[in-house]
Scaffold this active site. Sequence first.
Site, PDB file in Angstrom:
ATOM      1  N   CYS A  27      -2.914   2.682  -3.640  1.00 32.03           N
ATOM      2  CA  CYS A  27      -2.580   2.590  -2.215  1.00 32.03           C
ATOM      3  C   CYS A  27      -3.097   3.761  -1.412  1.00 32.03           C
ATOM      4  O   CYS A  27      -3.003   4.904  -1.859  1.00 32.03           O
ATOM      5  CB  CYS A  27      -1.071   2.597  -2.019  1.00 32.03           C
ATOM      6  SG  CYS A  27      -0.239   1.275  -2.825  1.00 32.03           S
ATOM      7  N   ARG A  59      -2.558  -9.563   4.318  1.00 29.96           N
ATOM      8  CA  ARG A  59      -1.568  -8.517   4.121  1.00 29.96           C
ATOM      9  C   ARG A  59      -1.874  -7.283   4.970  1.00 29.96           C
ATOM     10  O   ARG A  59      -0.999  -6.543   5.346  1.00 29.96           O
ATOM     11  CB  ARG A  59      -1.546  -8.139   2.636  1.00 29.96           C
ATOM     12  CG  ARG A  59      -0.355  -7.315   2.202  1.00 29.96           C
ATOM     13  CD  ARG A  59      -0.378  -7.106   0.688  1.00 29.96           C
ATOM     14  NE  ARG A  59       0.937  -6.842   0.151  1.00 29.96           N
ATOM     15  CZ  ARG A  59       1.360  -5.636  -0.226  1.00 29.96           C
ATOM     16  NH1 ARG A  59       0.593  -4.602  -0.115  1.00 29.96           N
ATOM     17  NH2 ARG A  59       2.572  -5.499  -0.715  1.00 29.96           N
TER      18      ARG A  59
HETATM   19  P1  XMP Z   1       1.082   0.418  -9.025  1.00 32.48           P
HETATM   20  O1  XMP Z   1       1.423   1.857  -8.829  1.00 32.48           O
HETATM   21  O2  XMP Z   1       1.993  -0.261  -9.985  1.00 32.48           O
HETATM   22  O3  XMP Z   1       1.336  -0.261  -7.593  1.00 32.48           O
HETATM   23  O4  XMP Z   1      -0.355   0.224  -9.358  1.00 32.48           O
HETATM   24  C1  XMP Z   1       1.257  -1.636  -7.387  1.00 32.48           C
HETATM   25  C2  XMP Z   1       1.735  -1.984  -5.991  1.00 32.48           C
HETATM   26  O5  XMP Z   1       0.904  -1.391  -5.000  1.00 32.48           O
HETATM   27  C3  XMP Z   1       0.935  -2.188  -3.817  1.00 32.48           C
HETATM   28  N1  XMP Z   1      -0.456  -2.454  -3.430  1.00 32.48           N
HETATM   29  C4  XMP Z   1      -1.090  -1.810  -2.446  1.00 32.48           C
HETATM   30  N2  XMP Z   1      -0.655  -0.884  -1.560  1.00 32.48           N
HETATM   31  N3  XMP Z   1      -2.827  -0.780  -0.614  1.00 32.48           N
HETATM   32  C5  XMP Z   1      -1.531  -0.390  -0.640  1.00 32.48           C
HETATM   33  O6  XMP Z   1      -1.164   0.455   0.198  1.00 32.48           O
HETATM   34  C6  XMP Z   1      -3.333  -1.709  -1.477  1.00 32.48           C
HETATM   35  O7  XMP Z   1      -4.516  -2.034  -1.464  1.00 32.48           O
HETATM   36  C7  XMP Z   1      -2.412  -2.265  -2.430  1.00 32.48           C
HETATM   37  N4  XMP Z   1      -2.535  -3.203  -3.386  1.00 32.48           N
HETATM   38  C8  XMP Z   1      -1.312  -3.297  -3.979  1.00 32.48           C
HETATM   39  C9  XMP Z   1       1.687  -3.450  -4.136  1.00 32.48           C
HETATM   40  O8  XMP Z   1       2.966  -3.302  -3.587  1.00 32.48           O
HETATM   41  C10 XMP Z   1       1.692  -3.451  -5.654  1.00 32.48           C
HETATM   42  O9  XMP Z   1       2.770  -4.180  -6.210  1.00 32.48           O
END
Ligand code: XMP
Length: 496
Positions: free
Chosen positions: A315, A411
Amino acid sequence: DGFSAAALFKQGFSYTYDDLIFHPGYIDFAVDDVELGTSLTRNIKLRTPCVSSPMDTVTEESMAVAMAAVGGVGFVHYNNTAREQAEIVRRAKKLRAGYVSDPACVRPSDPISRIDALRARRGFSSVVVTEDGAVGSALLGVVTSRDVDFVRDRSTEVREVMSRDLVTAPAGSTMEEAAGVLIRSKKSLLPLVTESGDFVELLCRTDLKAYRELPPLGAPSVGPDGKILVGAAIGTRDSDKERLKLLVDAGVNVVILDSSQGDSMYQRQMIEFIKRAYPELDVIGGNVVTAYQAKNLIDAGVDGLRVGMGSGSICTTQEVCAVGRGQGTAVYKTAAVANALGVPVIADGGISNSGHIVKALSLGASTVMMGSFLAGTDEAPGSFFYQDDVKLKSYRGMGSLEAMTKGSDARYLGDKTRLKIAQGVSGSVAAKGSVLRLVPYTLQAVKQGLQDLGVPSVKAAHVGLNAGAIRLEVRTGAAQREGGIHDLVSYEKRRF
Ligand code: XMP
């Protein structure tokens, strides 16, 4: 000694899991007595507090099946057409862990070259021969490499080489029953067939060997329909109403409204629509990170809350948009409101080890949602590749330019402007083997963590948190370094 969570989180800092450390409690129960059973939503209970993230490098049918097999649930991503997503849900609901997930079938009239092509594309050695060349039609034979290896003329019809001497088991046999038949048969394949002889599932000797070496999995998560529990994500646009209809027809058990900032009129309207159109379906709203946001979505009628903004490993929301919250604080603040109102919290993002899961659950979350932690497993979509001799799989944020180009912009994209601003990155993660091994080992570590805290269950952790019995404090930078591996020249990092 230490602080209660209420006192600690009053101080105006945004804490991540790594900032925090819990004090050990008194142990008066065995580690195997720790109960990890929990709630995903108001109405859905899970045996395991882990769910997989709706991301296109994390959850499609194999992940959904594996997560259900370990007692959790997978949320199928929606960076695809509504039909494709519904098809993934439909297939996942038919599958069982340990069986071949998508058995290749051919017709008796197909040439052997068709098997060669399937083999080159999908990398297996055996195919099932059915009347229509698909699962669900009459089983006629099987072809293994032994049947075709030395056949020169690859235009020879499959019917001429296939083995007809088959041992089968009835559809719906338990793994133990099917495994018994396969082992006694000394064959390499066991097709499962309906009473009328239609092929439904395939058990393969090599998979069975691997399956038998796994830790005991326990009962899978099953929905009221008697099939495995499968979740899916949708957006909040009008087109998502049509998507939802297809998902419901495919048997989806729970939906997540996927948004990086969920406290919006869009989400409120969608929740109202779903509650009117599908009153039986549980809806998870989010993402939220404040008590105020949580309360708003609960008032709108959600059955579960997804918590986290910018804490995910891929993120960049906090940097790009200046909003978000340290995940430890976000989980505590939202769960304090939600748990009191009977709405379970999913701590989403930022989980990179079992200690983070212990912290999330002890700060009030009922489950954790994981992306990067699961993205390197065999069950995540995509193929492994090697870079500098390290085995890797791709993992990307759904707000990364790559993912948005494929369509996940709902999103993260503005309403009218068509300017894409990335809120995530794409990269790769190390290979981790099967979810069916990774999650049980991780859960055993979580049980040990809860035992050290002196809490015998997720519920007890929540009670202890509220009562101020769970004590914690903030770690300085040096304390964090001390808590990690240090002062070694080299070491080997083996998980299990
Ligand atoms: P982890 O730390 O488990 O996080 O890899 C997964 C979660 O990250 C969110 N997610 C995103 N957040 N930009 C963001 O700000 C993105 O491109 C993105 N893609 C996923 C999402 O909540 C996921 O479950």
